[in-house]
Write a protein that holds these residues in place. Sequence first.
Motif, mmCIF file in Angstrom:
data_model
loop_
_atom_site.group_PDB
_atom_site.id
_atom_site.type_symbol
_atom_site.label_atom_id
_atom_site.label_comp_id
_atom_site.label_asym_id
_atom_site.label_seq_id
_atom_site.Cartn_x
_atom_site.Cartn_y
_atom_site.Cartn_z
ATOM 1 N N ALA A 21 -32.305 37.539 -4.667
ATOM 2 C CA ALA A 21 -30.947 37.046 -4.891
ATOM 3 C C ALA A 21 -30.862 36.320 -6.226
ATOM 4 N N ASP A 22 -29.630 36.131 -6.676
ATOM 5 C CA ASP A 22 -29.373 35.287 -7.842
ATOM 6 C C ASP A 22 -29.658 33.830 -7.474
ATOM 7 N N ALA A 23 -29.935 33.021 -8.500
ATOM 8 C CA ALA A 23 -30.223 31.609 -8.290
ATOM 9 C C ALA A 23 -29.084 30.746 -8.815
ATOM 10 N N VAL A 24 -28.871 29.625 -8.142
ATOM 11 C CA VAL A 24 -27.840 28.664 -8.535
ATOM 12 C C VAL A 24 -28.451 27.269 -8.473
ATOM 13 N N PHE A 25 -28.285 26.481 -9.541
ATOM 14 C CA PHE A 25 -28.741 25.090 -9.545
ATOM 15 C C PHE A 25 -27.669 24.230 -8.917
ATOM 16 N N ALA A 26 -28.068 23.358 -7.973
ATOM 17 C CA ALA A 26 -27.098 22.509 -7.271
ATOM 18 C C ALA A 26 -27.473 21.032 -7.338
ATOM 19 N N GLY A 27 -28.027 20.601 -8.479
ATOM 20 C CA GLY A 27 -28.357 19.185 -8.637
ATOM 21 C C GLY A 27 -29.344 18.735 -7.569
ATOM 22 N N TYR A 28 -28.986 17.662 -6.864
ATOM 23 C CA TYR A 28 -29.832 17.194 -5.763
ATOM 24 C C TYR A 28 -29.501 17.884 -4.437
ATOM 25 N N GLY A 29 -28.517 18.776 -4.465
ATOM 26 C CA GLY A 29 -28.233 19.568 -3.274
ATOM 27 C C GLY A 29 -27.780 18.753 -2.077
ATOM 28 N N MET A 30 -26.973 17.721 -2.314
ATOM 29 C CA MET A 30 -26.516 16.847 -1.235
ATOM 30 C C MET A 30 -24.990 16.859 -1.145
ATOM 31 N N THR A 31 -24.508 16.699 0.071
ATOM 32 C CA THR A 31 -23.072 16.596 0.320
ATOM 33 C C THR A 31 -22.840 15.498 1.342
ATOM 34 N N ASP A 32 -22.008 14.521 0.999
ATOM 35 C CA ASP A 32 -21.712 13.454 1.955
ATOM 36 C C ASP A 32 -20.391 12.791 1.586
ATOM 37 N N ALA A 33 -19.429 12.898 2.495
ATOM 38 C CA ALA A 33 -18.093 12.366 2.225
ATOM 39 C C ALA A 33 -18.084 10.841 2.197
ATOM 40 N N VAL A 34 -18.940 10.203 2.994
ATOM 41 C CA VAL A 34 -18.935 8.741 3.089
ATOM 42 C C VAL A 34 -19.304 8.109 1.756
ATOM 43 N N VAL A 74 -30.028 32.023 -3.760
ATOM 44 C CA VAL A 74 -31.103 31.035 -3.637
ATOM 45 C C VAL A 74 -30.690 29.780 -4.394
ATOM 46 N N VAL A 75 -30.682 28.667 -3.685
ATOM 47 C CA VAL A 75 -30.282 27.397 -4.289
ATOM 48 C C VAL A 75 -31.513 26.705 -4.863
ATOM 49 N N VAL A 76 -31.377 26.209 -6.082
ATOM 50 C CA VAL A 76 -32.428 25.439 -6.748
ATOM 51 C C VAL A 76 -31.973 23.983 -6.812
ATOM 52 N N GLY A 86 -31.958 31.101 0.604
ATOM 53 C CA GLY A 86 -33.243 30.532 0.248
ATOM 54 C C GLY A 86 -33.069 29.244 -0.524
ATOM 55 N N LEU A 87 -34.156 28.494 -0.660
ATOM 56 C CA LEU A 87 -34.111 27.193 -1.332
ATOM 57 C C LEU A 87 -35.375 27.027 -2.162
ATOM 58 N N ILE A 88 -35.216 26.553 -3.404
ATOM 59 C CA ILE A 88 -36.352 26.202 -4.262
ATOM 60 C C ILE A 88 -36.184 24.751 -4.697
ATOM 61 N N GLN A 89 -37.226 23.960 -4.478
ATOM 62 C CA GLN A 89 -37.186 22.546 -4.830
ATOM 63 C C GLN A 89 -38.077 22.270 -6.033
ATOM 64 N N ILE A 90 -37.582 21.381 -6.912
ATOM 65 C CA ILE A 90 -38.300 20.945 -8.106
ATOM 66 C C ILE A 90 -38.367 19.425 -8.060
ATOM 67 N N TYR A 91 -39.541 18.860 -8.165
ATOM 68 C CA TYR A 91 -39.648 17.405 -8.146
ATOM 69 C C TYR A 91 -38.984 16.798 -9.375
ATOM 70 N N PHE A 104 -24.856 24.465 -11.744
ATOM 71 C CA PHE A 104 -24.304 25.595 -12.487
ATOM 72 C C PHE A 104 -25.101 26.844 -12.114
ATOM 73 N N PRO A 105 -24.514 28.028 -12.298
ATOM 74 C CA PRO A 105 -25.251 29.271 -12.013
ATOM 75 C C PRO A 105 -26.422 29.438 -12.978
ATOM 76 N N LEU A 106 -27.497 29.985 -12.480
ATOM 77 C CA LEU A 106 -28.652 30.295 -13.309
ATOM 78 C C LEU A 106 -28.670 31.793 -13.619
ATOM 79 N N LYS A 107 -29.336 32.164 -14.690
ATOM 80 C CA LYS A 107 -29.428 33.571 -15.065
ATOM 81 C C LYS A 107 -30.583 34.286 -14.355
#
Length: 543
Positions: free
Chosen positions: A129-142, A157-159, A191-196, A272-275
Motif C-alpha cells: 500500500a501507499d504510505a501516509v505520515f500522521a505525526g504522532y498518530g493520535m486523536t483525542d477530542a478532550v 500504511v500509516v507512518v 498497516g502501521l510503521i513506527q519511528i522513534y 502528509f502523504p508520502l511518496k
Amino acid sequence: MTSKIFATAAATALLACASAHAAEPDFSAERFRAHVAYLADDLLEGREAGTRGHELAAKYIATQFDLLGLKPAGENGGWYQSVGLVDTSLAGATPTLTITTAKGAKTYENATLAVLRGPAAGGSAQVAADAVFAGYGMTDAVVGIDDYKGLDVKGKVVVVLRGVPKGMNSEIAAHLSTLQARFAAEHGAVGLIQIYDAASYKAFPWKAVLQYAKEPRTTWADKDGKPFDDTYGLKARATVDREPAYQLFEGAKGTLDKALADADKGVRPKGFPLKAKVELKVTTQLRRYASPEVIGLIEGSDPKLKDEYVVLMGHADHLGIRPDKPGDNIYNGALDNAAGTATLIEVAHAFATSAPPRRSVLIIANTAEEKGLLGAEFFAHHPTVPAGKIIAGVDLDEPMITYDFTDVVAFGADHSTLSDSIKRAGATMGVTLSPDPAPEQATFVRSDHYALVKVGIPAVMMVTGSQNGGEKAWAEYEEKHYHQPSDDLSQTILWSAGAKFAKLNYLISRDLADGDQAPRWYAKDYFGDAFAPNAPKAPAPAK
C-alpha cells in the motif's frame, strides 16, 4: 470434665484472637526476607508466567494467604483466577519490509533495521500500500488533537512517530501513545510503521529494540478463547531504525528531519502523504496456555461498606530463564517483583492480626505483568467481585529497598483523592509523597494499576522515592540489575526497608478501607472523565 476442658480451650483461643486483633500489627524484616528468598530462589527459574516456576510461586502465595486466614477470592471458591494467554510468534519465511521510492526498492528483513509484527490471530499477511505520515498518530477530542485531520489513510500504511509528545501532559500522552494502532485501524489503515522520536530513540537505542525482535508477543484471551487484539485488526506492523525511516520520506513534501526537529521542540508535526510504497510480509502462529492470578480476601466488618473493595496488587511473575548465554541465566527478580509480592504477604499478615477493616480488601498477586500487564487486564475485565464495587487500587512494583527511604512516588496520585490516603499514612511514619521524577518515561502506563484506571477505578503504583540516597540507589539498579539475572539476593538489600514499605502500604490500605468516603477522581481530570464520566468527582486541588 471433657466439656470444661474444651470450654477453657475455646475461651483461651478467643482471648488470644481478641488480643491479636487489639494489638498494633508488627512488620518483620525477617519474614520479609524469607518471602523474597523463596520467591527469588533459582528453584523457581525466574517465575515466568505459564511455567512451573511461576506455578510454584503462586502456590506459595496462596498457602501464605491460607495460613493467615484470608478467604479465597478467585474462581469457583478457590485462590486462583486462570488467565488465558496467547503467544503470537513469527513463523515460516523471515518477515520482510520493502520500501519502494523513485530511487528504487530496498528490502529489510526482520531483526535488522526493522522489527515486524503480524496478525494477532495468526496466519499470513501481505500488505502492499501507499504510505501516509500522521505525526504522532493520535486523536483525542478532550485535549483537542487530531493528527489524522485532512488525511486519507483508508487502505494505506500509516507512518507515525513513537514517543511522548513534548508539550502534552506526559501521562495523557503516554496513554494515547498506547492507542496508535487503534487510531490507525479506526481510520481505515491496513498497516502501521513506527519511528522513534529523538527522546525515545535516546532512551531506547536500536540495539535494545532488537533484543525483542524475534520474541513472541503475548496477549490475554477472553473467556471464549478469543485473543485480545491491541492492533484492532491491522494486518501488519513494523518499527524501523533511521535508515528505512528516511527512505519512507524520500521525495515527500516534508522531511523526517523536520518532523523530528519539530517534535523535539514541542511543535506537533503535521501529517502528509508520502511518496513511498510499502510492502510488509509476515506470518505468525499462536500458542495458547494459562497462568494464575492469586486472589485473597480480607472481609470487611461494616454492614454498609463491606461490599466495597480496596485492591492491593503486585505482580509475582518475572522473566524466566535467559537462553544461550554463559554464566547465570536465571532472572530471579528479587526486587522486581519478589519484594512487591513479599509486601503483599506482610500487609495480609497485618490485616489478619488486627481489627477487621470496614471495607473488604482484595490482595492480588498478578501474573504476566512482564508480558504486558496481562493478568491485571484480565482481572479488570473479569473481576471476581462486582466491578462497580471496587473503589481503589494500589499496585506495588519494584520497591527499591536497598536504602532507608524517606519518600515515595505514587504514579497516578495526581488524578484522585487516593493521594490523601497516601499522605496521611506517610505522615505517621515521616514519609513524604514526591512527584514523578521522570515523567518522560511514561511509568504511569507501564504497571498493573493502569489496567484498573482504564475501567474507571482510581489507582496508583507505589515505589520508594529519590530522597535519602534513593536517587543513587535507583540509578545503580537501573544500570546494573533491572531485568538482569543480577537482580537476586547478592544485592545489598535492606530488609528493614522492606518491612517499612509493607507498613506504609498497610496504613494506606487501612485508610482506604476505613474511610467514610471512597476515593474520587478530581473534577475535570482527563482519566476520570474518560473512564468514569458518571462517577462523583472531588474538587481539583489548587496548584
